[in-house]
Design a protein around this motif. Structure first.
Motif, PDB file in Angstrom:
ATOM      1  N   GLN A 148      11.790   1.395  10.846  1.00  0.00           N
ATOM      2  CA  GLN A 148      10.732   0.797  11.353  1.00  0.00           C
ATOM      3  C   GLN A 148       9.942   1.869  12.053  1.00  0.00           C
ATOM      4  O   GLN A 148       8.698   2.165  11.908  1.00  0.00           O
ATOM      5  CB  GLN A 148      11.085  -0.053  12.508  1.00  0.00           C
ATOM      6  N   ASP A 152       7.796   3.850   9.310  1.00  0.00           N
ATOM      7  CA  ASP A 152       6.929   2.940   8.950  1.00  0.00           C
ATOM      8  C   ASP A 152       5.742   2.926   9.777  1.00  0.00           C
ATOM      9  O   ASP A 152       4.503   2.852   9.391  1.00  0.00           O
ATOM     10  CB  ASP A 152       7.101   1.530   8.488  1.00  0.00           C
ATOM     11  N   GLU A 192      10.792   3.166  -1.963  1.00  0.00           N
ATOM     12  CA  GLU A 192      11.203   3.023  -0.517  1.00  0.00           C
ATOM     13  C   GLU A 192      11.772   4.011   0.008  1.00  0.00           C
ATOM     14  O   GLU A 192      11.625   4.028   1.288  1.00  0.00           O
ATOM     15  CB  GLU A 192      12.306   1.737  -0.777  1.00  0.00           C
ATOM     16  N   ASP A 231      11.451  -5.845   1.260  1.00  0.00           N
ATOM     17  CA  ASP A 231      10.727  -6.302   2.632  1.00  0.00           C
ATOM     18  C   ASP A 231       9.750  -5.214   2.995  1.00  0.00           C
ATOM     19  O   ASP A 231       8.748  -5.428   3.303  1.00  0.00           O
ATOM     20  CB  ASP A 231      11.588  -6.468   3.581  1.00  0.00           C
ATOM     21  N   ARG A 232      10.146  -3.734   2.380  1.00  0.00           N
ATOM     22  CA  ARG A 232       9.267  -2.852   2.735  1.00  0.00           C
ATOM     23  C   ARG A 232       8.222  -2.540   1.869  1.00  0.00           C
ATOM     24  O   ARG A 232       7.144  -1.483   1.998  1.00  0.00           O
ATOM     25  CB  ARG A 232      10.178  -1.624   3.263  1.00  0.00           C
ATOM     26  N   ARG A 253       4.616   1.156  -0.370  1.00  0.00           N
ATOM     27  CA  ARG A 253       5.317   0.728   0.940  1.00  0.00           C
ATOM     28  C   ARG A 253       3.894   0.062   1.865  1.00  0.00           C
ATOM     29  O   ARG A 253       3.052   0.503   2.049  1.00  0.00           O
ATOM     30  CB  ARG A 253       5.805   2.100   1.611  1.00  0.00           C
ATOM     31  N   ARG A 254       4.306  -0.902   2.624  1.00  0.00           N
ATOM     32  CA  ARG A 254       3.469  -1.681   3.283  1.00  0.00           C
ATOM     33  C   ARG A 254       2.786  -0.857   4.195  1.00  0.00           C
ATOM     34  O   ARG A 254       1.554  -1.104   4.482  1.00  0.00           O
ATOM     35  CB  ARG A 254       4.077  -2.969   3.720  1.00  0.00           C
TER      36      ARG A 254
END
Length: 297
Positions: free
Chosen positions: A71, A74, A137, A158-159, A270-271
């Motif tokens: 997190q 990110d 990722e 998810d990422r 990656r978001r």
């Protein structure tokens, strides 16, 4: 304050499972990685690792901190993306691409980028989609081009996000002089397929079984040019996507398959980084390149 670099190492260990793999990926020595992880454990103040034979594995605390590390990384990447949107595009985008997209789409996309973003540097590597998405990722790449087949959808991560490029028909490929007209007529013939564990291999085997036979797989190769050469020479048959063909199907005959018979191509990022102008620019170039590709009718 926990050190961001050490959190990155913990994140990598969660993904790659061994200190040796982390060291190899980041070009560090295993002893250096181990020392930095030990310092992180001291900073956190709880056990993050426990012995697992000659290796170490994450404790429950370690897994929790590793999720926190992802997190934090990110968040940092998201802030960098916001800052980059205020500057000219003068950065590097690392792309993982499957072979056919590397052959048919990448040259066209790079030509477009030369005109629209001349200061953007693109670095690309041809790797299997399974590897490309995992490395994306893990921050080994910034963008991945991948595929999925009907009834064999790739797991969502998810990422990572996902944007469609389009569909690419897959056809039975046989020698030009062959009298074969249907997939079922290839029973007993030698096949060439992509390596074990790939989505393409799994889907091809399922198509053969649906046609009533178990394929005689004598050759496998991730290089689809080898598929083409063996089929053209009359030594094998194969299922190949249309992006393989760049206008030259000499010595080859393509036969449509029953039912849904296409693969879906998509890009993934990656978001946290998907809003980076450089990544958006490369994605746009790939979409336009896909729209321009001429595939056989």
């Amino acid at each position: 304050m926990w050190d961001l670099h050490r959190l990155r190492l913990l994140h990598e260990l969660r993904l790659r499972e061994t200190v040796t793999a982390v060291a190899r990926t980041l070009n560090y020595s295993p002893s250096s990685v181990s020392a930095q992880l030990a310092k992180l454990e001291d900073e956190v103040g709880v056990p993050l690792f426990e012995p697992d034979g000659r290796r170490i594995r994450l404790t429950a605390h370690g897994r929790r901190i590793a999720r926190h590390a992802a997190q934090v990384l990110d968040l940092e990447e998201g802030v960098r993306s916001e800052l980059e949107s205020t500057r000219p595009i003068e950065e590097t985008v690392r792309v993982a691409t499957l072979e056919t997209a590397g052959r048919a789409l990448l040259p066209r996309a790079l030509t477009r980028l030369r005109g629209t973003a001349p200061h953007l540097r693109v670095e690309a590597a041809v790797v299997p989609p399974e590897t490309g998405l995992t490395e994306l990722e893990a921050r080994g790449f910034d963008l991945a081009v991948a595929e999925q087949y009907p009834g064999h959808t790739r797991a969502h991560r998810d990422r990572l996000d996902r944007e469609a490029l389009g569909t690419d028909p897959v056809r039975l490929t046989v020698p030009e002089g062959s009298g074969i007209r249907h997939l079922s007529e290839t029973a007993g013939l030698p096949w060439i397929m992509e390596p074990e564990g790939t989505a393409a291999r799994y889907w091809t085997v399922q198509q053969c079984r649906a046609a009533g036979f178990e394929p005689d797989i004598r050759f496998d190769s991730a290089d689809l040019e080898i598929h083409v050469h063996l089929v053209r020479a009359g030594h094998a048959v194969s299922l190949l996507p249309d992006l393989v063909w760049t206008g030259n199907t000499d010595g080859i005959r393509l036969i449509g398959l029953p039912g849904p018979s296409h693969r879906e191509l998509f890009t993934s990022a990656r978001r946290a980084a998907a809003s980076r102008p450089a990544i958006r620019t490369v994605r746009t170039a790939l979409r336009e390149a896909f729209a321009d590709v001429n595939t056989p009718a």
